[in-house]
Scaffold this motif. Structure first.
Motif, PDB file in Angstrom:
ATOM      1  N   THR A  39      61.510  -0.856  31.739  1.00 60.04           N
ATOM      2  CA  THR A  39      62.532  -0.875  30.691  1.00 60.04           C
ATOM      3  C   THR A  39      61.949  -0.316  29.408  1.00 60.04           C
ATOM      4  OG1 THR A  39      63.550  -2.849  31.655  1.00 60.04           O
ATOM      5  CG2 THR A  39      64.108  -2.335  29.371  1.00 60.04           C
ATOM      6  N   GLU A  40      62.676   0.568  28.747  1.00 55.20           N
ATOM      7  CA  GLU A  40      62.190   1.135  27.497  1.00 55.20           C
ATOM      8  C   GLU A  40      62.068   0.063  26.425  1.00 55.20           C
ATOM      9  OE1 GLU A  40      63.796   4.035  23.951  1.00 55.20           O
ATOM     10  OE2 GLU A  40      64.324   4.615  26.018  1.00 55.20           O
ATOM     11  N   LEU A  41      60.902   0.015  25.787  1.00 63.59           N
ATOM     12  CA  LEU A  41      60.693  -0.875  24.647  1.00 63.59           C
ATOM     13  C   LEU A  41      60.959  -0.134  23.344  1.00 63.59           C
ATOM     14  CD1 LEU A  41      59.692  -3.662  23.582  1.00 63.59           C
ATOM     15  CD2 LEU A  41      57.406  -2.623  23.436  1.00 63.59           C
ATOM     16  N   LEU A  42      60.305   1.020  23.149  1.00 61.78           N
ATOM     17  CA  LEU A  42      60.541   1.816  21.946  1.00 61.78           C
ATOM     18  C   LEU A  42      59.856   3.161  22.069  1.00 61.78           C
ATOM     19  CD1 LEU A  42      58.309   0.753  18.917  1.00 61.78           C
ATOM     20  CD2 LEU A  42      57.724   0.294  21.300  1.00 61.78           C
ATOM     21  N   GLN A  43      60.331   4.109  21.254  1.00 62.70           N
ATOM     22  CA  GLN A  43      59.633   5.366  21.087  1.00 62.70           C
ATOM     23  C   GLN A  43      58.620   5.196  19.971  1.00 62.70           C
ATOM     24  OE1 GLN A  43      62.057   8.851  20.409  1.00 62.70           O
ATOM     25  NE2 GLN A  43      60.286  10.231  20.333  1.00 62.70           N
ATOM     26  N   VAL A  44      57.392   5.655  20.230  1.00 60.66           N
ATOM     27  CA  VAL A  44      56.295   5.462  19.288  1.00 60.66           C
ATOM     28  C   VAL A  44      55.988   6.746  18.527  1.00 60.66           C
ATOM     29  CG1 VAL A  44      53.880   4.734  19.051  1.00 60.66           C
ATOM     30  CG2 VAL A  44      55.335   3.681  20.804  1.00 60.66           C
ATOM     31  N   ALA A  88      53.869  -1.825  45.810  1.00 60.52           N
ATOM     32  CA  ALA A  88      55.021  -1.653  44.921  1.00 60.52           C
ATOM     33  C   ALA A  88      54.877  -0.355  44.145  1.00 60.52           C
ATOM     34  CB  ALA A  88      55.136  -2.830  43.953  1.00 60.52           C
ATOM     35  N   GLN A  89      56.008   0.153  43.678  1.00 59.22           N
ATOM     36  CA  GLN A  89      56.050   1.272  42.754  1.00 59.22           C
ATOM     37  C   GLN A  89      56.910   0.889  41.562  1.00 59.22           C
ATOM     38  OE1 GLN A  89      57.430   4.376  45.483  1.00 59.22           O
ATOM     39  NE2 GLN A  89      55.415   5.343  45.369  1.00 59.22           N
ATOM     40  N   ILE A  90      56.401   1.188  40.388  1.00 56.36           N
ATOM     41  CA  ILE A  90      57.116   0.915  39.138  1.00 56.36           C
ATOM     42  C   ILE A  90      57.587   2.250  38.601  1.00 56.36           C
ATOM     43  CG2 ILE A  90      56.932  -0.031  36.815  1.00 56.36           C
ATOM     44  CD1 ILE A  90      54.543  -1.746  38.004  1.00 56.36           C
ATOM     45  N   ARG A  91      58.891   2.374  38.366  1.00 61.81           N
ATOM     46  CA  ARG A  91      59.474   3.659  37.994  1.00 61.81           C
ATOM     47  C   ARG A  91      60.344   3.517  36.753  1.00 61.81           C
ATOM     48  NH1 ARG A  91      59.440   7.520  42.103  1.00 61.81           N
ATOM     49  NH2 ARG A  91      58.477   6.810  44.039  1.00 61.81           N
ATOM     50  N   LEU A  92      60.517   4.629  36.048  1.00 58.88           N
ATOM     51  CA  LEU A  92      61.432   4.659  34.916  1.00 58.88           C
ATOM     52  C   LEU A  92      62.864   4.751  35.419  1.00 58.88           C
ATOM     53  CD1 LEU A  92      59.725   7.107  32.397  1.00 58.88           C
ATOM     54  CD2 LEU A  92      59.165   4.730  32.908  1.00 58.88           C
ATOM     55  N   PRO A  93      63.825   4.326  34.604  1.00 58.26           N
ATOM     56  CA  PRO A  93      65.235   4.478  35.001  1.00 58.26           C
ATOM     57  C   PRO A  93      65.611   5.943  35.133  1.00 58.26           C
ATOM     58  CG  PRO A  93      65.044   3.742  32.718  1.00 58.26           C
ATOM     59  CD  PRO A  93      63.678   3.649  33.307  1.00 58.26           C
ATOM     60  N   ASP A  94      66.666   6.212  35.879  1.00 62.25           N
ATOM     61  CA  ASP A  94      67.083   7.591  36.153  1.00 62.25           C
ATOM     62  C   ASP A  94      67.445   8.370  34.891  1.00 62.25           C
ATOM     63  OD1 ASP A  94      66.684   7.167  38.833  1.00 62.25           O
ATOM     64  OD2 ASP A  94      68.788   6.686  39.253  1.00 62.25           O
ATOM     65  N   ASP A  95      67.879   7.665  33.848  1.00 68.00           N
ATOM     66  CA  ASP A  95      68.303   8.371  32.637  1.00 68.00           C
ATOM     67  C   ASP A  95      67.154   8.656  31.671  1.00 68.00           C
ATOM     68  OD1 ASP A  95      67.803   5.817  31.779  1.00 68.00           O
ATOM     69  OD2 ASP A  95      69.757   5.493  30.845  1.00 68.00           O
ATOM     70  N   ALA A  96      65.920   8.350  32.070  1.00 67.78           N
ATOM     71  CA  ALA A  96      64.758   8.660  31.231  1.00 67.78           C
ATOM     72  C   ALA A  96      64.386  10.121  31.436  1.00 67.78           C
ATOM     73  CB  ALA A  96      63.594   7.744  31.586  1.00 67.78           C
ATOM     74  N   GLN A  97      64.752  10.958  30.509  1.00 63.22           N
ATOM     75  CA  GLN A  97      64.551  12.397  30.624  1.00 63.22           C
ATOM     76  C   GLN A  97      63.398  12.860  29.733  1.00 63.22           C
ATOM     77  OE1 GLN A  97      66.414  14.298  32.833  1.00 63.22           O
ATOM     78  NE2 GLN A  97      67.213  12.298  33.453  1.00 63.22           N
ATOM     79  N   GLY A  98      62.688  13.884  30.210  1.00 65.73           N
ATOM     80  CA  GLY A  98      61.638  14.488  29.404  1.00 65.73           C
ATOM     81  C   GLY A  98      60.377  13.666  29.294  1.00 65.73           C
ATOM     82  N   LEU A  99      60.165  12.734  30.225  1.00 64.15           N
ATOM     83  CA  LEU A  99      58.950  11.923  30.242  1.00 64.15           C
ATOM     84  C   LEU A  99      58.232  12.197  31.559  1.00 64.15           C
ATOM     85  CD1 LEU A  99      60.325   8.598  28.735  1.00 64.15           C
ATOM     86  CD2 LEU A  99      58.952  10.358  27.600  1.00 64.15           C
ATOM     87  N   GLU A 100      57.106  12.904  31.462  1.00 66.29           N
ATOM     88  CA  GLU A 100      56.469  13.432  32.657  1.00 66.29           C
ATOM     89  C   GLU A 100      55.246  12.651  33.127  1.00 66.29           C
ATOM     90  OE1 GLU A 100      56.974  15.611  29.960  1.00 66.29           O
ATOM     91  OE2 GLU A 100      58.820  16.520  30.684  1.00 66.29           O
ATOM     92  N   SER A 101      54.686  11.795  32.287  1.00 67.21           N
ATOM     93  CA  SER A 101      53.429  11.146  32.646  1.00 67.21           C
ATOM     94  C   SER A 101      53.429   9.688  32.212  1.00 67.21           C
ATOM     95  CB  SER A 101      52.239  11.867  31.992  1.00 67.21           C
ATOM     96  OG  SER A 101      52.128  13.200  32.449  1.00 67.21           O
ATOM     97  N   ALA A 102      53.064   8.799  33.139  1.00 65.89           N
ATOM     98  CA  ALA A 102      52.812   7.390  32.825  1.00 65.89           C
ATOM     99  C   ALA A 102      51.320   7.174  33.040  1.00 65.89           C
ATOM    100  CB  ALA A 102      53.636   6.472  33.718  1.00 65.89           C
ATOM    101  N   THR A 103      50.565   7.180  31.953  1.00 65.57           N
ATOM    102  CA  THR A 103      49.120   7.342  32.070  1.00 65.57           C
ATOM    103  C   THR A 103      48.300   6.065  31.983  1.00 65.57           C
ATOM    104  OG1 THR A 103      49.105   7.877  29.716  1.00 65.57           O
ATOM    105  CG2 THR A 103      49.097   9.726  31.268  1.00 65.57           C
ATOM    106  N   ASN A 104      48.867   4.986  31.443  1.00 65.17           N
ATOM    107  CA  ASN A 104      48.055   3.778  31.318  1.00 65.17           C
ATOM    108  C   ASN A 104      48.951   2.567  31.092  1.00 65.17           C
ATOM    109  OD1 ASN A 104      45.761   2.185  31.204  1.00 65.17           O
ATOM    110  ND2 ASN A 104      44.704   3.511  29.754  1.00 65.17           N
ATOM    111  N   ILE A 105      48.405   1.380  31.366  1.00 63.48           N
ATOM    112  CA  ILE A 105      49.147   0.134  31.184  1.00 63.48           C
ATOM    113  C   ILE A 105      48.255  -0.938  30.569  1.00 63.48           C
ATOM    114  CG2 ILE A 105      50.640   0.579  33.185  1.00 63.48           C
ATOM    115  CD1 ILE A 105      49.015  -1.696  34.618  1.00 63.48           C
ATOM    116  N   ALA A 106      48.910  -1.976  30.072  1.00 61.71           N
ATOM    117  CA  ALA A 106      48.256  -3.237  29.728  1.00 61.71           C
ATOM    118  C   ALA A 106      49.142  -4.358  30.260  1.00 61.71           C
ATOM    119  CB  ALA A 106      48.078  -3.383  28.220  1.00 61.71           C
ATOM    120  N   ILE A 107      48.525  -5.366  30.871  1.00 58.56           N
ATOM    121  CA  ILE A 107      49.232  -6.573  31.293  1.00 58.56           C
ATOM    122  C   ILE A 107      48.679  -7.722  30.467  1.00 58.56           C
ATOM    123  CG2 ILE A 107      49.874  -8.086  33.208  1.00 58.56           C
ATOM    124  CD1 ILE A 107      49.083  -5.784  35.104  1.00 58.56           C
TER     125      ILE A 107
END
Length: 336
Positions: free
Chosen positions: A38-43, A282-301
């Motif tokens: 889920t989108e939190l914010l644009q940084v 499991a696979q974690i994916r962006l919603p279908d309407d997330a356009q122009g985002l090509e890379s998910a490079t890192n996470i924090a839990i």
């Protein structure tokens, strides 16, 4: 610093990252749980000077703040940013004239923030408010310049760093020249833990600190490096997980309390979660309407919770997305 391998400038870094126009629609793996982010914010926005933005190194401070770095941010623009997760306010913590910072993490020894400058071949440290900036490490190890990408701290505060070689002008074979470097947390002396690796990118200790999961950028697989009894050298390095990546490349990784490995990607905005025995869970994916985002490079839990945060970037800008992790976060899933 070695003069045999020139420092990587932002122009060369842009060639290495090449985010725009490289996204792919990865196939959904049958029988694998699908989780939505889920989108939190644009940084950040794409920088006019460098033509890109790339958020990396998310790390939580335990006080409601998430820190991220923007790798190609030009001189004078925010290179380390702080996000107040309650108000969603974004503020600049650090900038400088030359650094291209690819990871951030708090040391368990001195609680300072450490940033790896992949372009400058150095690691700097600072207080969480950006004050008291110091160069912690800079120079060669075993006669060769280090290009520090991701950082993993052991329990004592020693740094294990992926020495990334897959960029233009490195002058080495990326398929064989990657290294893992240990930097002593007190003396800042560097030593080689393992070498002749296919350009290691992601690095995380497993849940009991007996070894390190390595995301091998030039081989698109995850290897397990087992440490010897001293904890300073590799006892073995074995191929562990072969990743279905297509045109994408494995990027950073993280480990949760159950030992699951979270693998992130350059050129694909998804996260694959593997068990420590190699099953894709499991696979974690962006919603279908997330356009122009090509890379998910890192996470924090967030340690002690299953609240996850992913840095996602592309021609639309740099974003943070949230997701539910499979198990609770620990030190190995917070920063790096």
């Amino acid at each position: 610093m070695s003069r045999r391998i020139p420092a990587l400038g932002l122009a060369g870094l842009g060639l290495m990252l090449a985010l725009t126009g490289c996204g792919q629609e990865a196939p959904v793996s049958e029988g694998v749980a699908q989780h939505a982010a889920t989108e939190l914010l644009q940084v950040t926005q794409v920088h006019a000077e460098t033509g890109m933005t790339l958020l990396e190194g998310p790390v939580l401070d335990g006080q409601g703040n998430l820190f991220v770095v923007d790798v190609p941010a030009p001189a004078g623009e925010a290179k380390l940013l702080k996000i107040d997760l309650n108000s969603k306010d974004v503020s600049q913590v650090h900038t400088d004239g030359t650094g291209a910072y690819s990871s951030a993490q708090f040391s368990p020894a001195d609680q300072r923030m450490y940033l790896s400058d992949i372009a400058g071949g150095r690691i700097i440290s600072m207080n969480a408010d950006g004050s008291d900036v110091q160069v912690f490490f800079e120079g060669d190890v075993d006669g060769r310049r280090v290009s520090p990408d991701d950082i993993a701290f052991d329990k004592e505060g020693n740094l294990f760093v992926s020495d990334f070689t897959a960029f233009p002008g490195a002058g080495v074979d990326a398929a064989q020249a990657g290294r893992i470097i240990r930097i002593d947390g007190e003396t800042a002396q560097g030593s080689v833990v393992a070498e002749n690796l296919p350009s290691t990118n992601g690095i995380s200790f497993n849940e009991d600190y007996s070894g390190l999961w390595l995301s091998q950028y030039a081989a698109n697989r995850i290897d397990l490096l087992a440490l010897d009894q001293t904890g300073m050298k590799a006892a073995s390095v074995q191929p562990a997980i072969y990743v279905n990546a297509g045109v994408a490349k494995v990027d950073s990784n993280a480990v949760d309390a159950a030992g699951n490995i979270y693998q992130m990607f350059e050129h694909d905005a998804r996260i694959d979660v593997y068990s420590k025995t190699g099953q894709l869970k499991a696979q974690i994916r962006l919603p279908d309407d997330a356009q122009g985002l090509e890379s998910a490079t890192n996470i924090a839990i967030e340690p002690g919770t299953t609240q996850g945060y992913a840095t996602v970037s592309g021609k639309s800008g740099g974003y943070v997305y949230t997701f539910e992790a499979l198990a609770e976060g620990i030190s190995q899933s917070n920063g790096g």
